[in-house]
Scaffold this motif. Structure first.
Motif, PDB file in Angstrom:
ATOM      1  N   LYS A  64     -34.617  92.759 -33.042  1.00 30.79           N
ATOM      2  CA  LYS A  64     -34.766  91.495 -33.752  1.00 30.79           C
ATOM      3  C   LYS A  64     -33.773  90.448 -33.270  1.00 30.79           C
ATOM      4  O   LYS A  64     -32.801  90.750 -32.570  1.00 30.79           O
ATOM      5  CB  LYS A  64     -34.634  91.713 -35.260  1.00 30.79           C
ATOM      6  CG  LYS A  64     -33.267  92.156 -35.734  1.00 30.79           C
ATOM      7  CD  LYS A  64     -33.146  92.057 -37.257  1.00 30.79           C
ATOM      8  CE  LYS A  64     -34.228  92.773 -37.997  1.00 30.79           C
ATOM      9  NZ  LYS A  64     -34.095  92.653 -39.466  1.00 30.79           N
ATOM     10  N   ASP A  65     -34.017  89.213 -33.680  1.00 33.88           N
ATOM     11  CA  ASP A  65     -33.215  88.084 -33.239  1.00 33.88           C
ATOM     12  C   ASP A  65     -31.758  88.192 -33.696  1.00 33.88           C
ATOM     13  O   ASP A  65     -31.464  88.698 -34.785  1.00 33.88           O
ATOM     14  CB  ASP A  65     -33.795  86.781 -33.796  1.00 33.88           C
ATOM     15  CG  ASP A  65     -35.229  86.544 -33.375  1.00 33.88           C
ATOM     16  OD1 ASP A  65     -35.607  86.997 -32.281  1.00 33.88           O
ATOM     17  OD2 ASP A  65     -35.971  85.899 -34.149  1.00 33.88           O
ATOM     18  N   THR A  79     -37.189  82.418 -36.959  1.00 41.23           N
ATOM     19  CA  THR A  79     -36.157  83.380 -36.574  1.00 41.23           C
ATOM     20  C   THR A  79     -36.096  84.525 -37.583  1.00 41.23           C
ATOM     21  O   THR A  79     -36.193  84.315 -38.789  1.00 41.23           O
ATOM     22  CB  THR A  79     -34.792  82.683 -36.471  1.00 41.23           C
ATOM     23  OG1 THR A  79     -34.858  81.715 -35.415  1.00 41.23           O
ATOM     24  CG2 THR A  79     -33.671  83.666 -36.171  1.00 41.23           C
ATOM     25  N   ASP A  80     -35.909  85.744 -37.068  1.00 37.43           N
ATOM     26  CA  ASP A  80     -35.822  86.921 -37.934  1.00 37.43           C
ATOM     27  C   ASP A  80     -34.651  86.807 -38.902  1.00 37.43           C
ATOM     28  O   ASP A  80     -33.622  86.195 -38.580  1.00 37.43           O
ATOM     29  CB  ASP A  80     -35.607  88.193 -37.100  1.00 37.43           C
ATOM     30  CG  ASP A  80     -36.765  88.497 -36.175  1.00 37.43           C
ATOM     31  OD1 ASP A  80     -37.913  88.114 -36.496  1.00 37.43           O
ATOM     32  OD2 ASP A  80     -36.522  89.124 -35.127  1.00 37.43           O
ATOM     33  N   ASP A  87     -25.835  93.425 -34.916  1.00 39.54           N
ATOM     34  CA  ASP A  87     -25.137  92.399 -34.136  1.00 39.54           C
ATOM     35  C   ASP A  87     -23.673  92.773 -33.929  1.00 39.54           C
ATOM     36  O   ASP A  87     -23.156  92.757 -32.799  1.00 39.54           O
ATOM     37  CB  ASP A  87     -25.201  91.041 -34.845  1.00 39.54           C
ATOM     38  CG  ASP A  87     -26.574  90.388 -34.799  1.00 39.54           C
ATOM     39  OD1 ASP A  87     -27.469  90.902 -34.098  1.00 39.54           O
ATOM     40  OD2 ASP A  87     -26.747  89.367 -35.475  1.00 39.54           O
ATOM     41  N   ARG A 109     -33.549  91.440 -26.134  1.00 41.73           N
ATOM     42  CA  ARG A 109     -32.441  91.073 -27.010  1.00 41.73           C
ATOM     43  C   ARG A 109     -31.106  91.278 -26.294  1.00 41.73           C
ATOM     44  O   ARG A 109     -30.165  90.498 -26.465  1.00 41.73           O
ATOM     45  CB  ARG A 109     -32.492  91.921 -28.277  1.00 41.73           C
ATOM     46  CG  ARG A 109     -31.229  91.846 -29.141  1.00 41.73           C
ATOM     47  CD  ARG A 109     -31.276  92.893 -30.264  1.00 41.73           C
ATOM     48  NE  ARG A 109     -29.933  93.148 -30.780  1.00 41.73           N
ATOM     49  CZ  ARG A 109     -29.386  92.498 -31.804  1.00 41.73           C
ATOM     50  NH1 ARG A 109     -30.059  91.543 -32.415  1.00 41.73           N
ATOM     51  NH2 ARG A 109     -28.159  92.805 -32.199  1.00 41.73           N
ATOM     52  N   GLN A 112     -29.968  88.318 -24.497  1.00 40.22           N
ATOM     53  CA  GLN A 112     -29.487  87.295 -25.417  1.00 40.22           C
ATOM     54  C   GLN A 112     -28.098  87.638 -25.947  1.00 40.22           C
ATOM     55  O   GLN A 112     -27.241  86.749 -26.092  1.00 40.22           O
ATOM     56  CB  GLN A 112     -30.514  87.123 -26.538  1.00 40.22           C
ATOM     57  CG  GLN A 112     -31.847  86.617 -26.012  1.00 40.22           C
ATOM     58  CD  GLN A 112     -32.980  86.715 -27.017  1.00 40.22           C
ATOM     59  OE1 GLN A 112     -32.755  87.010 -28.195  1.00 40.22           O
ATOM     60  NE2 GLN A 112     -34.200  86.469 -26.563  1.00 40.22           N
ATOM     61  N   LEU A 122     -29.117  79.976 -27.593  1.00 39.16           N
ATOM     62  CA  LEU A 122     -30.504  80.395 -27.438  1.00 39.16           C
ATOM     63  C   LEU A 122     -31.460  79.312 -27.932  1.00 39.16           C
ATOM     64  O   LEU A 122     -31.137  78.571 -28.863  1.00 39.16           O
ATOM     65  CB  LEU A 122     -30.766  81.682 -28.228  1.00 39.16           C
ATOM     66  CG  LEU A 122     -29.881  82.888 -27.926  1.00 39.16           C
ATOM     67  CD1 LEU A 122     -30.252  84.044 -28.847  1.00 39.16           C
ATOM     68  CD2 LEU A 122     -29.976  83.306 -26.465  1.00 39.16           C
ATOM     69  N   GLN A 124     -34.379  79.063 -30.197  1.00 41.70           N
ATOM     70  CA  GLN A 124     -34.778  79.983 -31.250  1.00 41.70           C
ATOM     71  C   GLN A 124     -36.283  80.206 -31.349  1.00 41.70           C
ATOM     72  O   GLN A 124     -36.710  81.220 -31.919  1.00 41.70           O
ATOM     73  CB  GLN A 124     -34.246  79.496 -32.601  1.00 41.70           C
ATOM     74  CG  GLN A 124     -32.741  79.651 -32.737  1.00 41.70           C
ATOM     75  CD  GLN A 124     -32.294  79.450 -34.163  1.00 41.70           C
ATOM     76  OE1 GLN A 124     -32.801  80.076 -35.082  1.00 41.70           O
ATOM     77  NE2 GLN A 124     -31.327  78.573 -34.344  1.00 41.70           N
ATOM     78  N   HIS A 125     -37.097  79.298 -30.818  1.00 45.43           N
ATOM     79  CA  HIS A 125     -38.543  79.511 -30.863  1.00 45.43           C
ATOM     80  C   HIS A 125     -39.172  78.829 -29.660  1.00 45.43           C
ATOM     81  O   HIS A 125     -39.385  77.613 -29.642  1.00 45.43           O
ATOM     82  CB  HIS A 125     -39.111  78.964 -32.168  1.00 45.43           C
ATOM     83  CG  HIS A 125     -40.506  79.429 -32.454  1.00 45.43           C
ATOM     84  ND1 HIS A 125     -40.869  80.767 -32.471  1.00 45.43           N
ATOM     85  CD2 HIS A 125     -41.649  78.726 -32.722  1.00 45.43           C
ATOM     86  CE1 HIS A 125     -42.151  80.861 -32.755  1.00 45.43           C
ATOM     87  NE2 HIS A 125     -42.653  79.661 -32.895  1.00 45.43           N
ATOM     88  N   HIS A 169     -41.210  88.105 -26.200  1.00 45.96           N
ATOM     89  CA  HIS A 169     -40.061  87.416 -26.798  1.00 45.96           C
ATOM     90  C   HIS A 169     -40.452  86.005 -27.192  1.00 45.96           C
ATOM     91  O   HIS A 169     -41.260  85.364 -26.520  1.00 45.96           O
ATOM     92  CB  HIS A 169     -38.862  87.395 -25.843  1.00 45.96           C
ATOM     93  CG  HIS A 169     -39.082  86.685 -24.539  1.00 45.96           C
ATOM     94  ND1 HIS A 169     -38.696  85.381 -24.331  1.00 45.96           N
ATOM     95  CD2 HIS A 169     -39.634  87.103 -23.370  1.00 45.96           C
ATOM     96  CE1 HIS A 169     -38.994  85.027 -23.087  1.00 45.96           C
ATOM     97  NE2 HIS A 169     -39.577  86.051 -22.485  1.00 45.96           N
ATOM     98  N   GLN A 171     -37.763  83.961 -28.244  1.00 46.82           N
ATOM     99  CA  GLN A 171     -36.512  83.247 -28.025  1.00 46.82           C
ATOM    100  C   GLN A 171     -36.108  83.408 -26.560  1.00 46.82           C
ATOM    101  O   GLN A 171     -36.608  84.291 -25.857  1.00 46.82           O
ATOM    102  CB  GLN A 171     -35.413  83.773 -28.943  1.00 46.82           C
ATOM    103  CG  GLN A 171     -35.722  83.555 -30.420  1.00 46.82           C
ATOM    104  CD  GLN A 171     -34.517  83.753 -31.313  1.00 46.82           C
ATOM    105  OE1 GLN A 171     -33.540  84.390 -30.956  1.00 46.82           O
ATOM    106  NE2 GLN A 171     -34.580  83.191 -32.514  1.00 46.82           N
TER     107      GLN A 171
END
Length: 236
Positions: A64-65, A79-80, A87, A109, A112, A122, A124-125, A169, A171
């Motif tokens: 996930k983001d 965004t998730d 993280d 991911r 990123q 990043l 984001q979308h 992806h 992002q």
């Protein structure tokens, strides 16, 4: 290899669990490596050191983001919800790996994470930027894209001028992290790979090499780098 930490279904069970799609494991074992799973857990500095001491390379996998707060942004509606435990764990592992000179491969991911760790940002979308959903068609269907490598990079030496890759992806890298270089782009001008110049193997791709294991060169490269790292560690 880092793992997910999400709700998972298995038989009658519906529980929060750490897991990783088997294709990642196959990518490592296919080229003679041994995969060890690193589920998200408290990132105590002592624990991080103990974990990294037992590894010859680190693979940061898809998922996930990243929490946008890590690169100074508010979340986009697409965004998730952040998985801050993962993280924290992965950024700590990456920091320790870089300090040790441990080989690092980032996947989706993972690219990123690498960029944000070096101070980058990043998008984001991506559909807001490029106007289509071609990098993530949806329903777990991977997009097939052609990427072109940047001459003189480690990635170009590994896979040549271009390759057909599997992407999923929404992002992508915006501002490049300090000290990193772009090593592949796609036709939309999206950064598809980055790396850290120098002798240490630090390479990350936005695509999913585990989804097309007829070409296992990226996994072979990180396993070869792991063997060299292990050999040097034995000497010292």
């Amino acid at each position: 290899m880092t793992t997910y930490l999400d709700q998972a279904h298995s038989g009658i069970w519906d529980v929060r669990a750490s897991f990783l799609p088997a294709a990642y494991l196959s990518g490592v074992s296919l080229v003679g490596g041994i995969a060890m799973l690193l589920p998200p857990q408290p990132a105590d500095p002592g624990a991080i050191e103990q974990v990294l001491h037992r590894l010859d390379a680190l693979v940061i996998t898809g998922g996930k983001d990243i929490d946008p707060a890590r690169y100074g942004q508010h979340p986009h509606p697409a965004t998730d919800d952040p998985g801050r435990d993962r993280d924290t764990w992965e950024f700590a592992l990456l920091d320790g790996a870089l300090k040790r000179g441990l080989p690092v491969l980032g996947i989706c991911r993972g690219a990123q994470v690498l960029n944000v760790a070096f101070g980058g940002t990043l998008h984001q979308h991506l559909p807001d930027l490029i106007g289509h959903e071609g990098h993530r068609p949806g329903n777990a269907v991977y997009a097939t894209l052609r990427v072109r490598t940047v001459p003189g990079t480690r990635l170009a030496a590994l896979i040549g001028e271009s390759a057909q890759v599997q992407c999923y992806h929404h992002q992508a890298i915006a501002q490049l992290g300090e000290g990193l270089v772009v090593s592949a782009w796609d036709a939309d001008g999206v950064v598809e790979a980055i790396e850290l110049p120098g002798d240490q193997f630090v390479l990350a791709v936005q695509w999913h090499p585990e989804e097309s294991l007829e070409d296992a060169r990226l996994f072979a490269a990180v396993v070869d780098a792991a063997r060299r790292y292990a050999g040097q560690r034995m000497v010292t």
